[in-house]
Write a protein that holds these residues in place. Structure first.
Motif, PDB file in Angstrom:
ATOM      1  N   SER A  13       0.944  -1.168   0.123  1.00 41.85           N
ATOM      2  CA  SER A  13      -0.028  -0.039  -0.076  1.00 41.85           C
ATOM      3  C   SER A  13       0.993   1.214   0.020  1.00 41.85           C
ATOM      4  O   SER A  13       1.546   1.600   1.019  1.00 41.85           O
ATOM      5  N   ARG A  14       1.016   1.926  -1.072  1.00 44.35           N
ATOM      6  CA  ARG A  14       1.867   3.046  -1.313  1.00 44.35           C
ATOM      7  C   ARG A  14       1.139   3.998  -2.005  1.00 44.35           C
ATOM      8  O   ARG A  14       0.076   3.862  -2.888  1.00 44.35           O
ATOM      9  N   HIS A  15       1.662   5.222  -2.068  1.00 46.76           N
ATOM     10  CA  HIS A  15       1.325   6.315  -2.746  1.00 46.76           C
ATOM     11  C   HIS A  15       2.111   6.554  -4.175  1.00 46.76           C
ATOM     12  O   HIS A  15       3.422   6.538  -4.019  1.00 46.76           O
ATOM     13  N   PHE A  16       1.326   6.182  -5.361  1.00 49.04           N
ATOM     14  CA  PHE A  16       2.153   6.489  -6.608  1.00 49.04           C
ATOM     15  C   PHE A  16       1.844   7.707  -7.116  1.00 49.04           C
ATOM     16  O   PHE A  16       0.654   8.014  -7.331  1.00 49.04           O
ATOM     17  N   ALA A  17       2.768   8.489  -7.751  1.00 52.45           N
ATOM     18  CA  ALA A  17       2.699   9.622  -8.764  1.00 52.45           C
ATOM     19  C   ALA A  17       3.370   9.221  -9.974  1.00 52.45           C
ATOM     20  O   ALA A  17       3.705   7.935 -10.091  1.00 52.45           O
TER      21      ALA A  17
ATOM     22  N   PHE B 115       5.567   0.210 -13.568  1.00 55.73           N
ATOM     23  CA  PHE B 115       5.856   0.889 -12.281  1.00 55.73           C
ATOM     24  C   PHE B 115       6.821   0.817 -11.462  1.00 55.73           C
ATOM     25  O   PHE B 115       7.471  -0.469 -11.746  1.00 55.73           O
ATOM     26  N   TRP B 116       7.581   1.598 -10.789  1.00 56.89           N
ATOM     27  CA  TRP B 116       8.304   1.368  -9.840  1.00 56.89           C
ATOM     28  C   TRP B 116       7.807   1.106  -8.320  1.00 56.89           C
ATOM     29  O   TRP B 116       7.061   1.842  -7.827  1.00 56.89           O
ATOM     30  N   LEU B 117       8.410   0.225  -7.664  1.00 55.50           N
ATOM     31  CA  LEU B 117       7.884   0.007  -6.385  1.00 55.50           C
ATOM     32  C   LEU B 117       9.116  -0.380  -5.436  1.00 55.50           C
ATOM     33  O   LEU B 117       9.773  -1.212  -5.584  1.00 55.50           O
ATOM     34  N   ASP B 118       9.051   0.686  -4.518  1.00 52.57           N
ATOM     35  CA  ASP B 118      10.440   0.534  -3.418  1.00 52.57           C
ATOM     36  C   ASP B 118      11.701   0.343  -4.025  1.00 52.57           C
ATOM     37  O   ASP B 118      12.658  -0.517  -4.042  1.00 52.57           O
ATOM     38  N   GLY B 119      12.001   0.782  -5.479  1.00 48.84           N
ATOM     39  CA  GLY B 119      13.252   0.882  -6.008  1.00 48.84           C
ATOM     40  C   GLY B 119      13.500  -0.324  -6.997  1.00 48.84           C
ATOM     41  O   GLY B 119      14.384  -0.439  -7.639  1.00 48.84           O
ATOM     42  N   THR B 120      12.277  -1.143  -7.139  1.00 44.16           N
ATOM     43  CA  THR B 120      11.980  -2.125  -8.090  1.00 44.16           C
ATOM     44  C   THR B 120      11.249  -1.892  -9.184  1.00 44.16           C
ATOM     45  O   THR B 120      10.047  -1.521  -9.047  1.00 44.16           O
TER      46      THR B 120
ATOM     47  N   ARG C  99      14.167   7.151  -9.451  1.00 51.13           N
ATOM     48  CA  ARG C  99      12.548   6.623  -9.532  1.00 51.13           C
ATOM     49  C   ARG C  99      12.723   5.409  -8.320  1.00 51.13           C
ATOM     50  O   ARG C  99      13.133   4.603  -8.498  1.00 51.13           O
ATOM     51  N   ASP C 100      11.750   5.724  -7.402  1.00 54.85           N
ATOM     52  CA  ASP C 100      11.551   4.616  -6.292  1.00 54.85           C
ATOM     53  C   ASP C 100      10.230   4.306  -6.157  1.00 54.85           C
ATOM     54  O   ASP C 100      10.156   2.971  -6.207  1.00 54.85           O
ATOM     55  N   THR C 101       9.292   4.831  -6.099  1.00 56.26           N
ATOM     56  CA  THR C 101       7.746   4.475  -6.276  1.00 56.26           C
ATOM     57  C   THR C 101       6.901   5.464  -6.986  1.00 56.26           C
ATOM     58  O   THR C 101       6.757   6.403  -6.588  1.00 56.26           O
ATOM     59  N   CYS C 102       6.770   5.088  -8.374  1.00 53.59           N
ATOM     60  CA  CYS C 102       6.090   5.696  -9.126  1.00 53.59           C
ATOM     61  C   CYS C 102       5.566   4.965 -10.567  1.00 53.59           C
ATOM     62  O   CYS C 102       6.018   3.946 -10.631  1.00 53.59           O
ATOM     63  N   ILE C 103       4.701   5.659 -11.207  1.00 56.02           N
ATOM     64  CA  ILE C 103       4.191   5.157 -12.440  1.00 56.02           C
ATOM     65  C   ILE C 103       4.921   5.469 -13.592  1.00 56.02           C
ATOM     66  O   ILE C 103       4.884   6.888 -13.778  1.00 56.02           O
ATOM     67  N   VAL C 104       5.475   4.478 -14.348  1.00 56.87           N
ATOM     68  CA  VAL C 104       6.163   4.812 -15.586  1.00 56.87           C
ATOM     69  C   VAL C 104       5.226   4.901 -16.721  1.00 56.87           C
ATOM     70  O   VAL C 104       5.015   5.961 -17.322  1.00 56.87           O
ATOM     71  N   ASP C 105       4.215   4.028 -17.019  1.00 54.89           N
ATOM     72  CA  ASP C 105       2.974   4.005 -18.181  1.00 54.89           C
ATOM     73  C   ASP C 105       2.150   3.143 -17.443  1.00 54.89           C
ATOM     74  O   ASP C 105       2.195   2.525 -16.495  1.00 54.89           O
ATOM     75  N   GLY C 106       1.080   2.549 -18.450  1.00 53.03           N
ATOM     76  CA  GLY C 106       0.069   2.099 -17.997  1.00 53.03           C
ATOM     77  C   GLY C 106       0.546   0.606 -17.685  1.00 53.03           C
ATOM     78  O   GLY C 106      -0.591  -0.037 -16.941  1.00 53.03           O
ATOM     79  N   ASP C 107       1.477   0.038 -17.932  1.00 51.14           N
ATOM     80  CA  ASP C 107       2.004  -1.437 -17.553  1.00 51.14           C
ATOM     81  C   ASP C 107       3.068  -1.460 -16.934  1.00 51.14           C
ATOM     82  O   ASP C 107       3.626  -2.581 -16.666  1.00 51.14           O
TER      83      ASP C 107
END
Length: 196
Positions: free
Chosen positions: A83-87, A104-109, A94-102
């Motif tokens: 459960s994270r906040h994604f921008a 995203f980055w989650l905790d650096g992965t 890039r640590d936790t964010c959305i790249v495109d529709g398929d």
């Protein structure tokens, strides 16, 4: 003195002990008994090993699946819930964010959603693909920010770009399937399909 007249094909050797006394020795029979004992020992060891395997399968509740030819069930390990906040990604870090529709980055992965393909935003083939790509990116951010989700393994761990391949699920349902239902993604079938 050894005589093998007519008896050699039967494996019998006759020895004379003078004055007509003979003793019959059956070499082949002894050799066969040794082979039979070795085979019996091998069968006994195989039966013991098989019995141990069957006992273990019964203890683990897998015997019925094995007998019916069902695929072995995966170990019941509860998936990790995130459960994270994604921008939308905007910087080099890039640590936790959305790249495109398929993706995203989650905790650096970097995670690639394995069960879908969405329109490209970095190199769209037409204006329609660019528009749908932006919509898919925005919608993925909404879906991931809507509450806890889990990542289920795909058919392989990584793609050729080093992204982790995962199926994003919430309450046992694929988030990717939601994007497909909304017309913002195609179900992944091994190759990209066009959006123009």
């Amino acid at each position: 003195m050894v005589s093998a007249k007519g008896d050699r094909h039967m494996g019998v050797i006759r020895q004379s002990y003078g004055r007509g006394g003979t003793r019959r020795r059956t070499v082949r029979r002894r050799r066969n008994r040794v082979l039979e004992m070795g085979q019996l020992l091998a069968v006994a060891l195989a039966a013991i090993a098989l019995g141990g395997a069957v006992t273990r399968m019964v203890d683990e509740g897998r015997l019925t699946d094995w007998l019916l030819g069902a695929a072995p069930a995966a170990a019941s390990v509860a998936p990790e819930v995130y459960s994270r906040h994604f921008a939308i990604c905007s910087s080099a870090k890039r640590d936790t964010c959305i790249v495109d529709g398929d993706t995203f980055w989650l905790d650096g992965t970097k995670i690639r959603i394995a069960d879908i393909n969405t329109p490209e935003i970095s190199s769209p083939q037409c204006a329609r693909e660019a528009q749908l790509g932006r919509q898919a990116t925005s919608r993925l951010a909404q879906l991931l920010n809507a509450g806890p989700f889990s990542l289920a393994p795909a058919d392989r761990d990584e793609d050729r770009y080093g992204r982790k391949l995962r199926i994003v699920e919430r309450d046992g349902r694929s988030v990717g399937a939601q994007l497909v239902a909304e017309g913002l993604a195609h179900e992944w079938q091994g190759a990209r399909r066009g959006w123009c």
